[in-house]
Design a protein around this motif. Structure first.
Motif, PDB file in Angstrom:
ATOM      1  N   ILE A 104       0.845  -1.186   0.000  1.00 26.09           N
ATOM      2  CA  ILE A 104       0.000   0.000   0.000  1.00 26.09           C
ATOM      3  C   ILE A 104       0.889   1.248   0.000  1.00 26.09           C
ATOM      4  N   TYR A 107      -3.109   4.891   2.273  1.00 26.12           N
ATOM      5  CA  TYR A 107      -4.464   4.718   2.759  1.00 26.12           C
ATOM      6  C   TYR A 107      -5.099   6.100   2.699  1.00 26.12           C
ATOM      7  N   TRP A 108      -6.152   6.237   1.913  1.00 28.68           N
ATOM      8  CA  TRP A 108      -6.820   7.538   1.857  1.00 28.68           C
ATOM      9  C   TRP A 108      -7.994   7.557   2.819  1.00 28.68           C
ATOM     10  N   GLU A 109      -8.020   8.544   3.700  1.00 28.62           N
ATOM     11  CA  GLU A 109      -9.083   8.718   4.680  1.00 28.62           C
ATOM     12  C   GLU A 109      -9.784  10.033   4.372  1.00 28.62           C
ATOM     13  N   GLU A 116     -13.244   5.986   2.501  1.00 36.28           N
ATOM     14  CA  GLU A 116     -11.850   5.536   2.536  1.00 36.28           C
ATOM     15  C   GLU A 116     -11.521   4.749   1.283  1.00 36.28           C
ATOM     16  N   SER A 117     -10.253   4.655   0.995  1.00 32.56           N
ATOM     17  CA  SER A 117      -9.769   3.812  -0.095  1.00 32.56           C
ATOM     18  C   SER A 117      -8.280   3.591   0.121  1.00 32.56           C
ATOM     19  N   SER A 118      -7.685   2.789  -0.725  1.00 35.80           N
ATOM     20  CA  SER A 118      -6.232   2.590  -0.663  1.00 35.80           C
ATOM     21  C   SER A 118      -5.719   2.378  -2.078  1.00 35.80           C
ATOM     22  N   VAL A 349       3.749   2.411   9.271  1.00 32.86           N
ATOM     23  CA  VAL A 349       2.661   3.166   8.635  1.00 32.86           C
ATOM     24  C   VAL A 349       2.840   4.603   9.113  1.00 32.86           C
ATOM     25  N   TRP A 351       2.113   8.817   8.975  1.00 30.49           N
ATOM     26  CA  TRP A 351       1.048   9.788   8.712  1.00 30.49           C
ATOM     27  C   TRP A 351       1.535  11.203   8.970  1.00 30.49           C
ATOM     28  N   THR A 375       4.492   3.214   3.380  1.00 28.47           N
ATOM     29  CA  THR A 375       3.034   3.221   3.395  1.00 28.47           C
ATOM     30  C   THR A 375       2.585   4.407   4.232  1.00 28.47           C
ATOM     31  N   VAL A 377      -0.616   7.456   5.327  1.00 21.70           N
ATOM     32  CA  VAL A 377      -2.021   7.856   5.404  1.00 21.70           C
ATOM     33  C   VAL A 377      -2.152   9.223   4.749  1.00 21.70           C
ATOM     34  N   TYR A 398      -5.324   2.509  11.326  1.00 23.27           N
ATOM     35  CA  TYR A 398      -4.276   2.099  10.380  1.00 23.27           C
ATOM     36  C   TYR A 398      -2.988   1.654  11.080  1.00 23.27           C
TER      37      TYR A 398
END
Length: 698
Positions: A104, A107-109, A116-118, A349, A351, A375, A377, A398
């Protein structure tokens, strides 16, 4: 420069577990690498460069430069003779060489929980190639400038990397800026094409981005610079899978009016969708264009010093300056600072809560993380929407390990206490970071104790749009932290503190923060105005890059940023020019003169305190005040909205007519000790301003 021994008192350390896996596990290792980066930069950065793909190798020294205006033109060159493509290094290399295609990337929030999507690295590569082919089909070629005015969506990353893939220069404009600001940036950089979206929500507020884009393009036409193409993403009413008539000529297609209320089986709150104005002579639909585009696109190989992007930052003259970053040095520096400052590991992960419209988003959402195969966010929303626990909910959702935000956000959330934080576990967190302004010790301790539960080091990073990446920063496992201090220089960076005479100060001291030599990621020029570049950054102290910030060095060698020393304000971590705000105010028909200063603010750091002198016969009123605030919002953007406007029948001036802003700052803060006012022409003006000041608590 770097102390032999670290202090023993009033410092905080990273955990032992962190040291076990860290890239720089100790202060001794930091010192060793730092001296290598200064004494032998070719070897230090050459080792970094081996991790990337080069179409051709450099033919000269790693860095060559001149920082002294008395010795000729200022220049910085990195890896001359080498050629590469950053998009290839961020995506193709990770997919094909490092076998990270299924990892990934983002990760779209969305703004609404459940939206959401990735996207994997392989999917991101395909989407970038398709949009790069779209840009080429619209006549965009190497060296052309493309303006991007979009919300925090994956398509923003796609658009910027598509530009990079074909050698075009992206100029991203923060989606919170006004139509006037967008127009000014499009015209200054002579952009060929605009990429925008229908709109987006910030909390409950709808931002009709297409209306603002249309207004900006009309302003461009009125000023003799028509932009022929505008590509529009349907973000609020999107469905990329919806069939579109692919047989229509691209320039004739309209955008499908689509509705979406479910994504990946999760119901999201359905909100009103903005009516999207459409000009078939200019507007093109993102989805319609992509329907015909190939997902293979040969990259354009660029020379090391080719321009990569232009990003505008406020100038003390009131006219924003287009900071130019170039290919190789920026890539190496953002990749290295990201890897070492956040101690990036393969299972992290990460962000960063910034917006890509600012340099933090360029360097530490897009380029630095993707160069490391990270990966991340990507967050569209607000830290307080739909409630003040949103950020910590996302951290748990996440399993975020490295978290990077602004002191403004920390101070905002501090107001609500620890309970909203402690509703969530946050057990995944390992490193916390701050950016945008110095963090005050109270906020630092709350961040460390409550959010990080005393186990996560805080990397308090100092840098600028101009520096490209971190220049003063702790390293998580290596640097003993002092709350509020940016600590020590990053590799390749040589700071100094100068007095007003330009003399270097040794030991504990306070003065102007400057840098004595370049690092790979430093800016190369101001777009279209190299003389302005030299004047702003190199003229005051020949031989040094001048940051415009004051700095203090303590007895242990730690650096503390003390704030701007020019006519700039740091509001919520973003620089604003006082001259730019003053210019917006005096354009109002009722205003004869205006002066803007900063006043401390418990959340934003600084707030805008404006003094306005009205024209004869005009009365001050709440209606006029509202008009002035609206005027600034429309000219610059919501972030520049004045917090306080004071009616000022007169302004304190010297006998030569210069406004004494130092005195105005004292008035704004209700500080009666004005210091030396021997040059003040009329002291009665000051007394009147004190009596009528805006008296909300500081």
């Amino acid at each position: 420069m770097i102390p032999d021994n670290v202090p023993e008192e009033n410092v905080f350390y990273g955990s032992g577990d962190l040291k076990k896996e860290s890239h720089v596990p100790s202060f001794d290792k930091y010192k060793e690498l730092y001296m290598k980066s200064i004494d032998n930069p070719d070897e230090f950065w050459g080792a970094v460069a081996k991790d990337f793909f080069w179409k051709s190798k450099p033919t000269g020294p790693f860095l060559s430069y001149n920082f002294d205006v008395t010795k000729g033109e200022i220049f910085i060159k990195c890896m001359e003779g080498a050629s590469t493509n950053i998009c290839y290094n961020l995506l193709d290399r990770n997919v094909h060489e490092r076998k990270l295609g299924e990892r990934i990337a983002f990760y779209w929030e969305g703004n609404e929980p459940g939206d959401e999507s990735s996207v994997t690295y392989r999917e991101l590569l395909q989407r970038v190639c398709r949009f790069a082919n779209v840009l080429r089909s619209q006549g965009v070629k190497k060296g052309d400038r493309v303006s991007i005015y979009m919300p925090m969506v994956v398509e923003l990353v796609v658009a910027m990397l598509a530009c990079v893939r074909i050698g075009a220069v992206h100029s991203i404009v923060f989606a919170g800026f006004s139509a006037e600001s967008l127009c000014e940036r499009i015209m200054d950089s002579q952009c060929l094409l605009l990429v925008t979206a229908d709109g987006f929500y910030r909390g409950d507020k709808l931002i009709n981005l297409k209306h603002l884009a249309d207004e900006a393009l009309q302003k461009c036409r009125d000023k003799g610079f028509p932009v022929k193409r505008c590509i529009v993403l349907k973000h609020l009413s999107k469905d990329p899978e919806e069939s579109v008539d692919s047989h229509s000529p691209p320039a004739k297609r309209s955008c499908p009016d689509l509705q979406q209320d479910k994504q990946k089986g999760k119901v999201k709150k359905v909100r009103p969708v903005p009516q999207v104005p459409w000009n078939p002579e200019v507007d093109l639909c993102w989805h319609a264009l992509l329907s015909d585009a190939s997902d293979e696109c040969e990259p354009e190989w660029c020379n090391s010093e080719d321009p990569l992007f232009i990003l505008y930052t406020s100038g003390s003259t009131g006219k924003p300056k287009g900071v130019v970053h170039t290919v190789s040095g920026y890539m190496l520096y953002t990749a290295t600072t990201f890897k070492l400052v956040f101690d990036h590991q393969p299972d992290d992960v990460y962000w960063c809560t910034a917006d890509i419209g600012w340099i933090t988003g360029h360097s530490y959402i897009t380029y630095g993380p993707l160069a490391n195969g990270a990966t991340s966010v990507l967050f569209e929303g607000l830290p307080t929407y739909p409630d003040v626990s949103r950020m910590w909910e996302i951290v748990d959702k996440y399993h975020v390990t490295k978290f990077y935000t602004a002191p403004t956000a920390i101070r905002l959330l501090m107001k609500f206490g620890s309970e909203p934080v402690q509703k969530f576990k946050r057990e995944s967190l390992k490193v916390l970071g701050t950016v945008g302004e110095p963090i005050n010790p109270e906020a630092w301790h709350w961040y460390y104790n409550v959010v990080g539960e005393k186990r996560c080091p805080i990397v308090d990073t100092f840098w600028q749009t101009e520096t490209g990446g971190h220049v003063l920063t702790p390293l998580p496992a290596a640097t003993p932290m002092k709350p509020g201090s940016a600590t020590f220089p990053f590799f390749g960076v040589v700071p100094a503190i100068l007095n007003e005479s330009g003399e270097e100060l040794e030991g504990p001291s306070e003065g102007y923060l400057v840098f004595k030599q370049p690092w790979p990621g430093v800016m190369r020029t101001v777009y279209g105005n190299h003389q302005r570049f030299e004047s702003i950054y190199f003229k005051k102290f020949p031989g040094y890059y001048v940051t415009g910030d004051g700095c203090r060095r303590d007895k242990d060698g730690y650096y503390w940023i003390t704030g701007r020393i020019d006519d700039m304000l740091n509001v919520s971590g973003h620089l604003l020019s006082t001259a730019e705000v003053e210019s917006a105010l005096v354009e109002h028909r009722a205003v004869a003169e205006a002066a803007v200063v900063g006043r401390p603010h418990p959340i934003k750091g600084e707030s805008l305190y404006c003094f306005v002198t009205l024209k004869d016969g005009v009365a001050y009123s709440q209606t006029l005040e509202a008009e002035l605030k609206k005027q600034v919002r429309e000219k610059i953007g919501a972030i520049a909205t004045p917090d306080y406007i004071q009616n000022a029948p007169g302004l304190p001036k010297t006998r030569s007519g210069k406004i004494m802003r130092r005195v105005l700052r004292k008035i704004a803060c209700n500080e009666k000790d004005l210091g030396d006012v021997s040059t003040l022409a009329d002291s009665s003006v000051v007394d009147e301003l004190f009596q009528n000041r805006c008296c909300a608590s500081v």
